[in-house]
Design an enzyme around this catalytic site. Structure first.
Site, PDB file in Angstrom:
ATOM      1  N   GLU A 122       0.827  -1.208   0.000  1.00  0.00           N
ATOM      2  CA  GLU A 122       0.000   0.000   0.000  1.00  0.00           C
ATOM      3  C   GLU A 122       0.862   1.258   0.000  1.00  0.00           C
ATOM      4  OE1 GLU A 122      -4.074  -1.438   2.201  1.00  0.00           O
ATOM      5  OE2 GLU A 122      -2.365  -0.895   3.466  1.00  0.00           O
TER       6      GLU A 122
ATOM      7  N   GLU B 290      -3.373  -9.822   4.175  1.00  0.00           N
ATOM      8  CA  GLU B 290      -4.284  -9.449   5.268  1.00  0.00           C
ATOM      9  C   GLU B 290      -5.438 -10.427   5.419  1.00  0.00           C
ATOM     10  OE1 GLU B 290      -2.368  -5.475   4.206  1.00  0.00           O
ATOM     11  OE2 GLU B 290      -2.878  -7.363   3.208  1.00  0.00           O
TER      12      GLU B 290
END
Length: 261
Positions: free
Chosen positions: A112, A132
């Site tokens: 990210e 995640e």
């Protein structure tokens, strides 16, 4: 910044930011706040034109969020600092080029962060994933950014399964700009940064703001906002000394001298 998890070097208009958090360069609350301060200073320093973010260590570019810090959330203030997690994602007015040099494992929040850069260069040993899903967490920024960077179905597979991509596949899908042998990445990144640092700061700012502020607008609405100088950096550019210098240099067949005003 000696003694901190972030090493900072300023050289000729270039800011080099190196993550140095053994073993995986995972970012906790305190490190995120430090990064926010570093990139806020970069944004506001007129002597700096471009930033590079990379890593120290032998294996990880960045593993993203420090899950141990997350497990201790009740005992900390939960403040990511300026610009949100890891600095760049929500830092307002960051209108200067940022290059991410991915030299190793780039996963979770690390990916990210890389997606928050303007240009991504990667070594041939780089790998990418959004794991995640395996810990029951949401890769929130990636949900927004990744489907806009690579094909939707490829992005969704990464988000849903947490599967890994090697550098060759990631380059195939357009996740980053260029792939280099590991031994060449530093030099190639530096040359890109030097090219940008010698460039047109007011135009860079206008480009970044125009791209950011019109991302979700219809074309004609976006064009109207840009050409009518409704963006601060575009208004500064038009009528600036640099814009006049660019026109004069073109007419005189010489290289322009940019002053950032």
């Amino acid at each position: 910044m000696s003694g901190t998890p972030i090493r900072v070097k300023k050289d000729g208009g270039i800011l080099e930011v190196t993550l140095d958090l053994p073993k995986a360069n995972a970012i906790d609350w305190a490190t995120s706040r430090i990064m926010g301060d570093v990139f806020t200073e970069f944004r506001d320093d007129p002597t700096l034109g471009v930033a590079i973010i990379t890593r120290a260590g032998a294996k990880f570019f960045c593993a993203g969020w420090d899950l141990k810090a997350g497990a201790e959330r009740d005992t900390v203030d939960g403040d990511y600092g300026k610009g949100g997690f890891g600095r760049m994602q929500e830092l307002r007015g960051l209108n200067k080029p940022v290059i991410a040099a991915i030299n190793g494992i780039c996963c979770g929040g690390g990916l990210e962060l890389a997606l928050s850069a303007d240009i991504i260069l990667a070594a041939d040993n780089a790998t990418f994933a959004l794991p995640e899903i395996h810990s029951g967490n949401l890769a929130d920024a990636a949900c927004i950014k990744l489907p806009r960077r690579i094909p939707y179905y490829v992005a969704m597979e990464m988000l849903f399964t947490g599967r890994w991509m090697d550098a060759a596949e990631a380059k195939h899908w357009g996740l980053f700009n260029h792939i280099y042998p590991m031994a060449e990445l530093v030099d190639k990144t530096r040359k890109m940064a030097e090219l940008l640092a010698a460039g047109r700061p007011l135009v860079y700012a206008a480009i970044k703001e125009a791209v950011r502020e019109t991302e979700d607008m219809k074309f004609l609405d976006a064009m109207n906002r840009v050409i009518k100088s409704q963006l601060e950096s575009v208004e500064v550019l038009y009528g600036s000394e640099d814009q006049r210098e660019g026109a004069r240099a073109f007419a005189e067949r010489r290289n322009p001298v940019w002053k950032g005003r």
